[in-house]
Design a protein around this motif. Structure first.
Motif: not given
Length: 320
Positions: A292-296
């Motif tokens: 979730i947070f890495l691609p964001m």
């Protein structure tokens, strides 16, 4: 906003190589940058920008502006994770919200490096101490994010100790390298710095282009899966950097009168970490989902900042 600046940024070779990386994934090409080469290039970029910042710092007279600038950076890194966490906690849970908050409070060294290249194109100067500001901003946001998880998690005992978290944040390789290069650059004489100038300066933009090609490939591989998570994370990854960049563009006028410095504050506030924070969260908050947070940070916020963000924030600091 000056549309010519946006057009220039969209035709910048560094950005076009990023776009080429995205395109290669869509075409299912086997184009890749070897992992060891990618790591070397990222280390080189941190070394180069740190060393040149140290040289700038050595030629600058110490003043309270430097102290206030570093304190302002620490303030940004501490405040952004708090309101980001409260915005997301109900939708994404404590662990994921804490990781996202840390990512958006921390900074992207590659976005910073791209901003340096952007200012060079515009022939706008910025102070060497901004490199120190960037380095100091990385760790506090990680610590705040983990603290928020520990405070609101129903099972705080499962978290890694705060002492280990702080140690990991402060000894992260990117922090050590950027601070170390800054100190070495400030100690080196002009003659000594000139001796390695072909390595620290002349090949900088070429390495940046190859690194952004690698970032484009990495983003292209992650963005499809990320888009299936819904509009909450997508809209946050788009709106949060723009909001942070604009309010810091305005507030920075009380810290510095230099457009270049104010622009750097804005880009640091708008950027999101996709190197230091994922590494720290893997240790400190293992339940946070990096999918979730890495691609964001990497697939949405990073390309947004280097296309629309750079000219927007520069327009803001020259307008406010």
């Amino acid at each position: 906003m000056n549309l010519d600046l946006l057009a220039d940024n969209l035709t910048n070779p560094a950005f076009l190589f990023f776009a080429l990386g995205l395109l290669s994934v869509q075409l299912k090409s086997d184009l890749t940058i070897p992992q060891n080469s990618s790591k070397f290039i990222s280390l080189y970029l941190l070394f180069s920008i740190g060393f040149k910042g140290g040289q700038e710092l050595a030629h600058s007279e110490f003043s309270m502006e430097i102290v206030w600038g570093i304190l302002f950076g620490l303030f940004i890194a501490g405040v952004i994770p708090i309101f980001a966490f409260y915005m997301l906690r109900r939708k994404l849970g404590v662990e994921n919200s804490g990781a996202i908050a840390a990512a958006y409070g921390s900074v992207s060294a590659v976005t910073f490096v791209t901003a340096v290249s952007y200012l060079e194109i515009l022939e706008v100067h910025f102070s060497g101490y901004m490199v120190a500001v960037m380095a100091f901003m990385e760790a506090p946001a990680i610590i705040v994010g983990v603290l928020l998880v520990r405070l609101f998690s129903p099972l705080p005992s499962q978290s890694v100790g705060m002492k280990d978290t702080i140690k990991h944040a402060l000894t992260n390789g990117s922090v050590i390298l950027i601070l170390g290069s800054l100190v070495i650059g400030s100690l080196a004489s002009d003659a000594q710095a000139e001796g390695i100038k072909p390595f620290t300066t002349d090949i900088f933009k070429g390495f940046l282009a190859i690194f952004l090609l690698d970032m484009g490939i990495s983003s292209g591989k992650k963005i499809k899966d990320f888009l299936t998570t819904g509009w909450t994370t997508t809209s946050f990854a788009i709106l949060m950097p723009l909001f942070n960049g604009l309010w810091v563009s305005w507030l920075s006028q009380y810290i510095s009168t230099e457009p270049g410095d104010r622009f750097m504050f804005a880009i640091l506030a708008a950027s999101a970490s996709y190197i230091a924070v994922p590494a720290a969260m893997k240790i400190a908050v293992p339940k946070a989902n990096p999918g979730i947070f890495l691609p964001m940070a990497l697939a949405i916020t990073f390309p947004l900042n280097i296309t629309i963000g750079l000219p927007l924030y520069y327009w803001a600091v020259t307008t406010f």
